[in-house]
Design a protein around this motif. Structure first.
Motif, PDB file in Angstrom:
ATOM      1  N   ILE A 287     -17.339  33.331  36.281  1.00  0.00           N
ATOM      2  CA  ILE A 287     -17.866  33.914  37.526  1.00  0.00           C
ATOM      3  C   ILE A 287     -17.553  32.991  38.689  1.00  0.00           C
ATOM      4  O   ILE A 287     -17.087  33.436  39.753  1.00  0.00           O
ATOM      5  N   LYS A 288     -17.807  31.709  38.509  1.00  0.00           N
ATOM      6  CA  LYS A 288     -17.566  30.748  39.582  1.00  0.00           C
ATOM      7  C   LYS A 288     -16.079  30.660  39.924  1.00  0.00           C
ATOM      8  O   LYS A 288     -15.705  30.496  41.090  1.00  0.00           O
ATOM      9  N   GLY A 294     -19.528  26.849  43.837  1.00  0.00           N
ATOM     10  CA  GLY A 294     -19.410  25.400  43.950  1.00  0.00           C
ATOM     11  C   GLY A 294     -20.625  24.730  43.373  1.00  0.00           C
ATOM     12  O   GLY A 294     -21.282  25.252  42.477  1.00  0.00           O
ATOM     13  N   LEU A 295     -20.939  23.558  43.907  1.00  0.00           N
ATOM     14  CA  LEU A 295     -22.115  22.809  43.493  1.00  0.00           C
ATOM     15  C   LEU A 295     -23.092  22.708  44.660  1.00  0.00           C
ATOM     16  O   LEU A 295     -22.677  22.612  45.817  1.00  0.00           O
ATOM     17  N   ILE A 483     -25.276  38.846  45.941  1.00  0.00           N
ATOM     18  CA  ILE A 483     -26.274  37.974  45.322  1.00  0.00           C
ATOM     19  C   ILE A 483     -25.880  36.514  45.520  1.00  0.00           C
ATOM     20  O   ILE A 483     -24.716  36.142  45.325  1.00  0.00           O
ATOM     21  N   VAL A 484     -26.836  35.700  45.957  1.00  0.00           N
ATOM     22  CA  VAL A 484     -26.678  34.244  45.986  1.00  0.00           C
ATOM     23  C   VAL A 484     -27.479  33.711  44.807  1.00  0.00           C
ATOM     24  O   VAL A 484     -28.704  33.849  44.759  1.00  0.00           O
ATOM     25  N   TRP A 485     -26.793  33.128  43.854  1.00  0.00           N
ATOM     26  CA  TRP A 485     -27.412  32.669  42.612  1.00  0.00           C
ATOM     27  C   TRP A 485     -27.272  31.147  42.536  1.00  0.00           C
ATOM     28  O   TRP A 485     -26.179  30.609  42.707  1.00  0.00           O
ATOM     29  N   TYR A 486     -28.380  30.447  42.262  1.00  0.00           N
ATOM     30  CA  TYR A 486     -28.292  28.982  42.257  1.00  0.00           C
ATOM     31  C   TYR A 486     -29.360  28.370  41.354  1.00  0.00           C
ATOM     32  O   TYR A 486     -30.434  28.928  41.133  1.00  0.00           O
ATOM     33  N   GLY A 487     -29.043  27.210  40.817  1.00  0.00           N
ATOM     34  CA  GLY A 487     -30.028  26.400  40.111  1.00  0.00           C
ATOM     35  C   GLY A 487     -30.728  25.504  41.113  1.00  0.00           C
ATOM     36  O   GLY A 487     -30.098  24.993  42.036  1.00  0.00           O
ATOM     37  N   TYR A 511     -23.959  27.013  41.714  1.00  0.00           N
ATOM     38  CA  TYR A 511     -24.263  28.173  42.541  1.00  0.00           C
ATOM     39  C   TYR A 511     -23.038  29.061  42.638  1.00  0.00           C
ATOM     40  O   TYR A 511     -21.904  28.627  42.456  1.00  0.00           O
ATOM     41  N   PHE A 512     -23.269  30.329  42.926  1.00  0.00           N
ATOM     42  CA  PHE A 512     -22.175  31.241  43.262  1.00  0.00           C
ATOM     43  C   PHE A 512     -22.712  32.353  44.153  1.00  0.00           C
ATOM     44  O   PHE A 512     -23.920  32.620  44.194  1.00  0.00           O
TER      45      PHE A 512
END
Length: 626
Positions: A287-288, A294-295, A483-487, A511-512
């Motif tokens: 996906i990334k 990125g990070l 969608i903004v997806w992140y840890g 994140y992506f």
């Protein structure tokens, strides 16, 4: 003092001291609701904070005595006030799982509404008790008052001043380096910002209340005034005009934007001195590779979820706040009125968090942000979560269940909406031993936590699979969705690594930004942005999302765009005395002294706007996000 009354006067002082310690214990009891727990707290684990609480109560008692100069009247006021405080605190803990806070004083003007929330029995008992105490104090004062201590003017003034000083000293309790702050640290005051109820359980409700009277939000930047802010709005209106020439979409409300905070998600393969036998997140890596990604530089390690969430909502930088502001949600947003945030740009807004809605005061914070519906494990009826299933042996709602509720929310609105999602599946502790765990972990980076790293790896591997399924479902929906997806942070299980040595890498999460098939096919989004995406921060997610969605920007979002594109990623550093951690696109630490003149000016503009919107006069609030 006459000899015949000396014993009586000594008995008075003993009674006052006893009352201070008794009320201190009763306040702890109002917080915990347990006789044994309160006794253990005040007599074993937290003796110092209990003694300080009792000393303050003694000074308050003596201050009342000095003010009124009548023993029974001051005693009645002391007991009535703290009885009401204790009862109110107990009720709030029961119904909202938090103690009475200074911000609650604003509700006194709505006393009628507050009383309507309390049973008639409680009100009657309290009123009757007050009448009895007042009547008794009047009788006793008339009968015995002349035999008791009466003070002259100077002692009375001293008592009142000491009481005011004891209370007023807490104004600087959260200011790092202040005498009060140092004193509280010395006596073992514990500030659990994740949940203020924990602080009150440990320190007692009164010290917790006093310590939250005042927060230094942010130091005022040089040159801050209304004229400066007006110039900045005009400046970034011009920047917005330039940006918008290449942005075809001008109605964000028609699109759906989802922020997904994936609890503790950070690929362990990047952690130094950790080896795994399999790729933990193969879907995520793919996906990334094919989407904006990125990070993310996290301002936390092992915790701090709500601080990252705050930055994604507002675009403001946690590291630019003062050190005393450790939780923007609980210490700042709860006191603001309609703070600027991304939800303001949508007509329909929702939040989903499969856990206690009171953590980090989310119930209050989301309302302040304009979130219309908040689904959590405590909500019922139409707001109840529809899927609260867990993985085997796990105490937390699974990510797949949370995604199912998110899909349900998407389908509830015909047009666009904003949805904020905070998952729980991979929250600590990592003690769940998943069946058929294919991962083997080695390396000194985990210290004694190899089994926890193994469990954690399996958990995020399950997240990896469910996230891919979620994106597949988004691609089936015939409306534009991004969608903004992140840890939010790494789990705090890498005990074998030195944080001072691996400071940056142990603050990097994944994140992506992903736009669904419909959005890409109808010109509502681009698939992959390549510039300035390698390393970003949570405050960069709004401008990245707007760029991906080809959306025109306001002056405020123009500023955030330039900050995201041109400044190093920033975070609050957990190592050393400098609170600011700046990291360039190559993952290297950058000193603020190394910034170019243009970058320094941009950072100054950013600080001015952040100060104005949080601690300043709101000069730009009505115009900068229009």
């Amino acid at each position: 003092m006459q000899k015949k009354n000396r014993a009586l006067h000594i008995a008075q002082i003993i009674f006052i001291i006893f009352s201070a310690f008794l009320v201190g214990y009763l306040l702890d009891l109002s917080q915990t609701g347990s006789l044994s727990y309160a006794a253990k707290t005040v007599f074993q684990t937290n003796v110092s904070t209990y003694i300080v609480t009792s000393i303050i109560l003694f000074l308050i008692y003596m201050g009342l005595y000095g003010l009124i100069n009548r023993f029974f009247y001051s005693s009645a006021i002391f007991y009535i006030f703290f009885a009401i405080y204790g009862i109110a605190n107990r009720l709030k803990v029961i119904y909202r799982a938090e103690p009475i806070l200074p911000s609650d004083l604003a509700l006194i003007s709505n006393a009628k509404e507050l009383l309507s929330m309390v049973t008639a029995k409680v009100v009657i008992v309290v009123v009757v008790a007050i009448i009895v105490v007042v009547a008794a104090s009047v009788f006793l004062e008339m009968r015995f008052g002349k035999k008791l201590l009466r003070f002259k003017v100077i002692p009375r003034v001293i008592f009142v001043v000491l009481a005011l000083i004891s209370l007023g000293s807490f104004y600087t309790a959260n200011r790092e380096g202040s005498l009060t702050n140092k004193f509280l640290a010395k006596i073992g005051y514990s500030d659990f910002v994740v949940n203020i109820n924990w602080s009150a359980n440990t320190n007692g409700p009164m010290l917790t209340f006093l310590s939250n009277v005042h927060i230094d939000v942010m130091d005022e930047p040089s040159g801050y005034n209304e004229a400066t802010m007006n110039k900045l709005v005009k400046k970034y209106q011009g920047v917005a005009d330039d940006i918008n020439q290449d942005r075809p979409n001008n109605d964000l409300k028609k699109q759906t934007l989802i922020f997904v905070l994936s609890e503790s998600f950070a690929d362990p393969k990047r952690v130094p001195n950790i080896k795994l036998n399999h790729e933990v997140a193969p879907n995520l890596q793919n996906i990334k590779k094919n989407n904006t990604s990125g990070l993310m530089m996290s301002s936390g390690y092992g915790g701090g979820t709500a601080n990252m969430e705050y930055m994604t909502f507002t675009g403001l930088a946690y590291n630019l706040f003062s050190k005393s502001l450790t939780s923007p949600y609980t210490q700042l947003v709860t006191k603001q009125n309609h703070p600027i945030n991304i939800a303001n740009s949508f007509d329909t807004t929702a939040a989903i968090h499969p856990y206690d809605g009171n953590f980090y005061d989310r119930n209050t914070v989301y309302q302040k942000f304009g979130i219309q519906t908040f689904r959590n494990i405590s909500t019922t009826g139409n707001l109840a979560l529809k899927d609260v299933s867990t993985l085997p042996y796990s105490p937390y709602v699974s990510d797949q269940a949370t995604y199912n509720d998110t899909l349900d929310q998407i389908n509830q609105a015909k047009g666009g909406q904003f949805i904020n999602v905070v998952t729980m599946q991979n929250h600590m502790p990592y003690l769940t031993k998943y069946a058929n765990n294919q991962f083997k972990v080695s390396g000194k980076g985990a210290g004694k936590n190899l089994q926890q790293v193994k469990n954690y790896s399996k958990g995020i591997n399950i997240t990896d699979t469910s996230t891919q399924k979620f994106l597949n479902e988004l691609d089936k929906i015939n409306k534009p969705i991004t969608i903004v997806w992140y840890g939010d942070h790494l789990p705090g299980i890498y005990d074998g690594n030195s944080m001072s040595k691996y400071d940056i890498v142990q603050h990097e999460t994944d994140y992506f930004v992903y736009s669904n098939k419909y959005a890409l096919e109808h010109g509502d989004a681009t698939q992959k942005i390549n510039d300035a995406t390698q390393i970003t921060d949570p405050n960069g997610f709004i401008p990245l999302a707007l760029k991906q969605m080809k959306q025109k920007v306001t002056p405020y979002y123009a500023l955030l765009t330039r900050v995201q594109e041109e400044l190093p990623a920033m975070a609050k550093d957990s190592v050393g005395s400098n609170p600011n951690l700046y990291v360039d696109k190559n993952g290297k630490r950058v000193s603020s002294k190394d910034l170019t003149a243009k970058q320094k000016q941009l950072l100054k503009d950013y600080k001015l706007v952040q100060y104005d919107l949080t601690a300043g006069k709101d000069y730009s609030k009505s115009t900068i996000n229009k």
